[in-house]
Design a protein around this motif. Structure first.
Motif, PDB file in Angstrom:
ATOM      1  N   ASP A 244      45.318  20.928  74.093  1.00  0.00           N
ATOM      2  CA  ASP A 244      45.418  22.161  74.648  1.00  0.00           C
ATOM      3  C   ASP A 244      44.235  22.508  75.928  1.00  0.00           C
ATOM      4  OD1 ASP A 244      46.252  24.664  75.562  1.00  0.00           O
ATOM      5  OD2 ASP A 244      45.951  25.603  73.948  1.00  0.00           O
ATOM      6  N   THR A 247      42.820  26.637  76.136  1.00  0.00           N
ATOM      7  CA  THR A 247      42.018  26.999  75.250  1.00  0.00           C
ATOM      8  C   THR A 247      41.095  26.161  74.551  1.00  0.00           C
ATOM      9  OG1 THR A 247      43.474  26.384  73.346  1.00  0.00           O
ATOM     10  CG2 THR A 247      43.739  28.915  74.258  1.00  0.00           C
ATOM     11  N   GLU A 248      39.967  26.585  74.307  1.00  0.00           N
ATOM     12  CA  GLU A 248      38.761  25.797  73.551  1.00  0.00           C
ATOM     13  C   GLU A 248      38.064  26.366  72.731  1.00  0.00           C
ATOM     14  OE1 GLU A 248      34.835  23.117  75.060  1.00  0.00           O
ATOM     15  OE2 GLU A 248      35.831  24.368  76.657  1.00  0.00           O
ATOM     16  N   GLN A 249      38.191  25.969  71.422  1.00  0.00           N
ATOM     17  CA  GLN A 249      37.528  26.627  70.110  1.00  0.00           C
ATOM     18  C   GLN A 249      38.137  28.136  69.693  1.00  0.00           C
ATOM     19  OE1 GLN A 249      33.144  26.187  70.524  1.00  0.00           O
ATOM     20  NE2 GLN A 249      33.215  24.012  70.204  1.00  0.00           N
ATOM     21  N   GLY A 250      39.327  28.240  70.270  1.00  0.00           N
ATOM     22  CA  GLY A 250      39.915  29.542  70.274  1.00  0.00           C
ATOM     23  C   GLY A 250      39.755  30.448  71.176  1.00  0.00           C
ATOM     24  N   ARG A 251      39.091  30.020  72.270  1.00  0.00           N
ATOM     25  CA  ARG A 251      38.508  30.926  73.243  1.00  0.00           C
ATOM     26  C   ARG A 251      39.571  30.424  74.615  1.00  0.00           C
ATOM     27  NH1 ARG A 251      32.201  31.252  73.627  1.00  0.00           N
ATOM     28  NH2 ARG A 251      32.677  29.102  73.515  1.00  0.00           N
ATOM     29  N   PRO A 252      39.861  31.315  75.425  1.00  0.00           N
ATOM     30  CA  PRO A 252      40.605  31.057  76.562  1.00  0.00           C
ATOM     31  C   PRO A 252      39.790  30.407  77.684  1.00  0.00           C
ATOM     32  CG  PRO A 252      40.569  33.272  76.621  1.00  0.00           C
ATOM     33  CD  PRO A 252      40.206  32.943  75.067  1.00  0.00           C
TER      34      PRO A 252
END
Length: 446
Positions: A244, A247-252
């Motif tokens: 994805d 997103t990265e570690q749940g952050r956009p």
């Protein structure tokens, strides 16, 4: 006579004056010599000062030039460093953006196919001989049978189906879809067929058990490598699909629109002067027409209006004035003409135009049977005789007929008679006198 003798003969007073004059002259000479020496020394010092000042100015100019060159080099280095820094900052920002991450994933998907599909084809080429030998062993055919030659196409067909399944799966994953499990089972079935036929070809080799096992392993390298490559392509493609980039570690991940990646500009909005439009009320009001001092303007008379177009009647005593007069300015007076009554006849452009209709020829006239034939001179109509060929009596009869018909006055001038009869001036005068003489005699008799 010597000078000493001349001096001895002088009187004491004259001698004193002479000696005084000589001393004064000597003083003047010494003063002049001293002044000349002083002036020459001052001139030499001035020349030396000018030379020194010139050298100092040249050194100062060279120093300024060197300083300017050094400043230019520093400015160029600063600009290059600034541009490189901005380029690095923008490049790093672009690389960290979500759009760049998505593009890298798409490139990885294409690179995965471009690298591993040729590897798969290489293993398929290795496996082609084993599949052909295994198929021929199972079917019991030799090189004299057509089937033996057709078995060379079996492995390319199997690997082609597997490659197409892999490409279709990658395209579907890139478009957000997913390949059906039945297609993947068919691909693995093709690979299993290739493995089995290679093992059959290895088992048919002569020798001991070790020789047979070695032959089977050698034949299995091609299909097993092709199967492993196909599985690796699927694993990499699944990993790309599962990634994805947004997103990265749940952050956009910030996108390009959220990042300030524009290069700095020299002029900002604060440097640009604001331009305010000119107010309409500040513009001068122009009144037309303007009467100059000491001159009278021509009156403007309104064009007559048709009765059906008149919507409002104004009293005759009230003139129409436009525009509104201002102080100190005289305006023209618009005087309306009276409306044209309905009973007045129309003339000129007011007349209604009626379309002119022409009768359309319905039948075509029949062609003459003797068209083109020459007409004999006897049948041609005789032309009217020229007035010059007629006699005076005939011309007098024509003139009398014109006077009797009222086309020409009895006392018409000679020019009118000449034009009416088409003859010369002298002959027309004679004919006019011939016709007017009997008329005058009849008038006298009456």
């Amino acid at each position: 006579m010597s000078r000493r003798a001349a001096v001895a003969e002088l009187a004491p007073e004259d001698l004193a004056a002479t000696l005084q004059t000589e001393r004064a002259a000597a003083d003047v000479r010494r003063a002049d010599e001293l002044a000349r020496t002083t002036a020459e020394a001052a001139h030499d010092r001035a020349r030396a000062n000018v030379s020194v000042q010139a050298r100092l100015d040249e050194m100062e100019r060279a120093e300024r030039e060197a300083a300017a060159a050094a400043n230019a080099d520093l400015a160029r280095m600063y600009r290059q460093a600034l541009a490189a820094g901005e380029r690095t900052r923008i490049t790093a920002g672009l690389a960290r953006s979500a759009e760049a991450r998505a593009l890298r994933l798409e490139k990885l998907r294409g690179l995965n196919l471009r690298v591993l599909v040729p590897v798969l084809i290489g293993f398929a080429a290795w496996s082609t001989t084993g599949v052909q030998a295994g198929g021929a062993q199972l079917m019991g055919v030799t090189n004299t049978a057509p089937m033996w030659w057709a078995l060379w196409l079996l492995e390319p067909v199997l690997i082609g189906a597997v490659v197409w399944v892999i490409i279709a799966r990658a395209q579907l994953a890139a478009s957000g879809g997913r390949l059906a499990e039945g297609a993947e089972r068919i691909a693995w079935g093709c690979l299993a067929t290739s493995v089995v036929l290679n093992l059959v070809a290895g088992a048919a080799s002569e020798g001991g058990v070790l020789a047979m096992v070695g032959a089977m392993l050698a034949h299995a390298i091609g299909p097993v490598g092709a199967a492993a490559t196909a599985h690796l392509i699927g694993v990499v493609d699944s990993s790309v699909t599962a990634a994805d980039p947004w997103t990265e570690q749940g952050r956009p991940v910030p996108g390009l629109a959220d990042m300030d990646l524009r290069p700095p500009t020299r002029r900002t909005l604060g440097d640009v002067p604001e331009s305010t439009p000119e107010s309409v009320t500040d513009r001068p009001v122009t009144v037309w027409p303007v009467a100059p001092e000491g001159r009278a303007l021509l009156p403007i008379v309104a064009r007559p209006t048709a009765p059906e177009e008149v919507t409002q009647e104004a009293p005759e005593s009230a003139p129409l004035t436009w525009p509104v007069p201002t102080e100190g300015r005289a305006l023209l007076t618009l005087v309306a003409r009276p409306a044209v009554p309905e009973t007045a006849p129309r003339t000129g452009d007011d007349l209604p135009k009626e379309p002119v209709t022409r009768a359309r020829r319905t039948t075509r006239p029949a062609a003459r049977p003797n068209k083109g034939a020459k007409v004999p001179p006897v049948l041609k109509p005789a032309p009217d005789p020229s007035p010059r060929q007629l006699s005076d009596a005939d011309l007098a009869e024509r003139l009398a007929a014109l006077v009797a018909a009222g086309d020409l006055a009895p006392d018409a001038p000679v020019r009118a008679v000449q034009t009416a009869l088409g003859i010369g001036f002298v002959r027309a005068k004679r004919i006019a006198q011939t016709v007017s003489a009997p008329a005058a005699n009849q008038a006298d008799a009456a």
